[in-house]
Design a protein around this motif. Structure first.
Motif, PDB file in Angstrom:
ATOM      1  N   ILE A 176       0.850  -1.193   0.000  1.00 59.50           N
ATOM      2  CA  ILE A 176       0.000   0.000   0.000  1.00 59.50           C
ATOM      3  C   ILE A 176       0.884   1.241   0.000  1.00 59.50           C
ATOM      4  O   ILE A 176       1.772   1.386   0.847  1.00 59.50           O
TER       5      ILE A 176
ATOM      6  N   GLU B 187       1.150   7.460   0.187  1.00 58.00           N
ATOM      7  CA  GLU B 187       0.133   8.455  -0.168  1.00 58.00           C
ATOM      8  C   GLU B 187      -0.767   7.863  -1.250  1.00 58.00           C
ATOM      9  O   GLU B 187      -0.504   7.990  -2.438  1.00 58.00           O
ATOM     10  N   PRO B 188      -1.849   7.197  -0.863  1.00 57.36           N
ATOM     11  CA  PRO B 188      -2.750   6.600  -1.856  1.00 57.36           C
ATOM     12  C   PRO B 188      -3.371   7.675  -2.753  1.00 57.36           C
ATOM     13  O   PRO B 188      -3.646   8.800  -2.310  1.00 57.36           O
ATOM     14  N   ASP B 189      -3.593   7.330  -4.007  1.00 52.87           N
ATOM     15  CA  ASP B 189      -4.126   8.264  -4.991  1.00 52.87           C
ATOM     16  C   ASP B 189      -5.654   8.143  -5.015  1.00 52.87           C
ATOM     17  O   ASP B 189      -6.209   7.294  -5.710  1.00 52.87           O
ATOM     18  N   ARG B 190      -6.314   9.010  -4.234  1.00 55.21           N
ATOM     19  CA  ARG B 190      -7.770   8.956  -4.139  1.00 55.21           C
ATOM     20  C   ARG B 190      -8.434   9.234  -5.501  1.00 55.21           C
ATOM     21  O   ARG B 190      -9.377   8.546  -5.900  1.00 55.21           O
TER      22      ARG B 190
ATOM     23  N   ALA C 259      -8.214   6.285  -7.895  1.00 59.57           N
ATOM     24  CA  ALA C 259      -9.100   5.186  -7.487  1.00 59.57           C
ATOM     25  C   ALA C 259     -10.551   5.528  -7.814  1.00 59.57           C
ATOM     26  O   ALA C 259     -11.309   4.665  -8.285  1.00 59.57           O
TER      27      ALA C 259
ATOM     28  N   HIS D 253      -8.912  -2.672  -2.222  1.00 59.07           N
ATOM     29  CA  HIS D 253      -7.922  -1.599  -2.132  1.00 59.07           C
ATOM     30  C   HIS D 253      -8.373  -0.367  -2.906  1.00 59.07           C
ATOM     31  O   HIS D 253      -8.155   0.770  -2.458  1.00 59.07           O
ATOM     32  N   ASP D 254      -9.016  -0.556  -4.045  1.00 54.86           N
ATOM     33  CA  ASP D 254      -9.560   0.590  -4.768  1.00 54.86           C
ATOM     34  C   ASP D 254     -10.648   1.275  -3.940  1.00 54.86           C
ATOM     35  O   ASP D 254     -10.728   2.505  -3.897  1.00 54.86           O
TER      36      ASP D 254
ATOM     37  N   ALA E 214      -8.949   3.219  -1.146  1.00 54.43           N
ATOM     38  CA  ALA E 214      -8.246   4.391  -1.671  1.00 54.43           C
ATOM     39  C   ALA E 214      -9.229   5.484  -2.076  1.00 54.43           C
ATOM     40  O   ALA E 214      -8.931   6.671  -1.939  1.00 54.43           O
TER      41      ALA E 214
ATOM     42  N   GLU F 197      -5.598  -2.485   6.735  1.00 58.22           N
ATOM     43  CA  GLU F 197      -5.543  -1.959   5.366  1.00 58.22           C
ATOM     44  C   GLU F 197      -6.132  -0.550   5.309  1.00 58.22           C
ATOM     45  O   GLU F 197      -5.566   0.349   4.670  1.00 58.22           O
TER      46      GLU F 197
ATOM     47  N   PHE G 293      -4.222   2.893   4.245  1.00 54.23           N
ATOM     48  CA  PHE G 293      -4.736   3.788   3.213  1.00 54.23           C
ATOM     49  C   PHE G 293      -5.062   5.169   3.781  1.00 54.23           C
ATOM     50  O   PHE G 293      -5.520   6.038   3.051  1.00 54.23           O
TER      51      PHE G 293
ATOM     52  N   ARG H 152      -7.408   6.103   5.894  1.00 61.00           N
ATOM     53  CA  ARG H 152      -8.828   6.409   5.852  1.00 61.00           C
ATOM     54  C   ARG H 152      -9.456   6.220   7.235  1.00 61.00           C
ATOM     55  O   ARG H 152      -9.332   5.140   7.840  1.00 61.00           O
TER      56      ARG H 152
END
Length: 378
Positions: free
Chosen positions: A170, A173-176, A179, A257-258, A261, A276, A280, A282
């Motif tokens: 993961i 910095e997840p790309d919101r 996603a 995961h999507d 994100a 998880e 992410f 969240r």
């Protein structure tokens, strides 16, 4: 290294299949694997793992379900052990599934096979008496959390922290936006992710409350977008539970995961999915419910006040836990709305999630490879 390792593996459920696939991938990239067989899921099988039984055969939910399936599981374990002993293994790696794997590891170890247990059981949360069981079963324990090796080493058990594989998978910095694009979600509207569990019994006990909370939240905010990642084979079980008036809901095949994100907040069944969600970054509300008999048994065994992994790692109630009688649509909806209404609280929690992510990162592939290679002298 010389010739590659010949390994037996048993991975239970989706989380074990993920860990097993990452282990196989790292060994293959190093040219350190000549064969792997046993019990595994689709991720492991996609890498050439020879699955004699699929991971789903080990999936049980609570003490009552385990008792019902005990004869079948014991039969599989006997057959598997006998077959593995004919394979001239360099080592056996039991990934989680402790109730199944410890007995198998003990048998293989007594026959001279080196044994590794991957994922330390939660002896810091439940059943500390398992330390003696681990001592008899495993030559080495690979730990996902940095505080675990010291607990095991104090009991005379060889152990090492290898990092949590999810902390490598993961991104920091997840790309919101990306996603949301993949899922066709509007960027300007709120998204709530619903993860009510991956087992049939979890869906039966938890999903109605989670979906009921989503209905209440959408009544207050008709533009609220909902995503519900569905574990393989569980869609038909979930569909009848969806309220007729629930709109803007996407039931996804996998893609957890999507969903995490993309979302602003998640309602998550207690388990690996809570970690998880934290990785992410969240905010979440943890939901869990078991049968009354299982709940009474678990309360007697519980050693600390937290159940969700983000709270265990933070050593405080960083995110709300709505458990058992508190796992109701009303309570879940209220806790989600509290996240929506307090952006400063969200920002503080996200900072803590970054700290947890940093603490769990390590070169997992290299550390795992080194531990197994040292144990087998390869």
């Amino acid at each position: 290294m010389g010739p590659g390792l010949r390994l037996g593996l048993v991975a239970g459920e989706a989380s074990g299949d993920l860990i097993g696939s990452l282990l196989l991938q790292s060994l293959q990239q190093r040219g350190a694997l000549s064969g792997a067989m046993g019990i595994g899921g689709p991720r492991m099988q996609a890498l050439g793992f020879e699955a004699w039984w699929p991971s789903e055969r080990l999936s049980v939910f609570g003490f009552t379900d385990a008792l019902k399936r005990l004869p079948e599981l014991l039969w599989i374990r006997r057959r598997l052990g006998t077959r593995l002993l004919r394979e001239r293994l360099d080592a056996f790696v039991g990934i989680d599934a402790p109730d199944f794997n410890f007995g198998l590891e003990r048998r293989l170890r007594q026959a001279g096979v080196k044994t590794v247990h991957y994922v330390c059981p939660s002896i810091w949360a439940w059943r500390p008496e398992r330390v003696e069981t681990i001592r008899r079963a495993a030559d080495h324990v690979l730990c996902l959390f940095p505080f675990e090796p010291a607990l095991l080493q104090a009991a005379g058990i060889a152990a090492s922290f290898v990092g949590h594989p999810l902390a490598e998978v993961i991104p920091i910095e997840p790309d919101r936006a990306a996603a949301r694009g993949r899922l066709g979600l509007a960027e300007e509207r709120r998204v709530l992710a619903l993860l009510p569990g991956s087992r049939a019994s979890e869906i039966d006990l938890i999903a109605p409350a989670v979906l009921g909370a989503a209905q209440r939240l959408q009544n207050s905010d008709p533009g609220l977008q909902l995503v519900l990642p569905c574990a393989p084979g569980m869609s038909s079980r979930l569909q009848p539970l969806i309220p007729a008036g629930l709109a803007n809901l996407q039931v996804l095949e996998g893609q957890a995961h999507d969903a995490l994100a993309a979302c602003d907040v998640a309602i998550v069944a207690s388990g690996t999915a809570t970690l998880e969600a934290a990785l992410f970054k969240r905010p979440m509300v943890i939901a869990y419910r078991v049968s009354p008999a299982n709940h009474r048994r678990m309360k007697k065994l519980q050693l600390q006040p937290w159940v969700g992994l983000p709270n265990v790692l933070a050593r405080e109630f960083l995110v709300p836990e709505c458990l058992q009688d508190a796992c109701t649509p009303e309570t879940l909806a209220r806790e989600v709305q509290a996240w929506f209404d307090h952006p400063a609280r969200v920002a503080t929690t996200v900072t803590r999630f970054h700290e947890i992510h940093d603490a769990l990162r390590a070169d997992t592939a290299q550390r795992t490879h080194d531990a197994i290679a040292q144990l087998t002298r390869r």
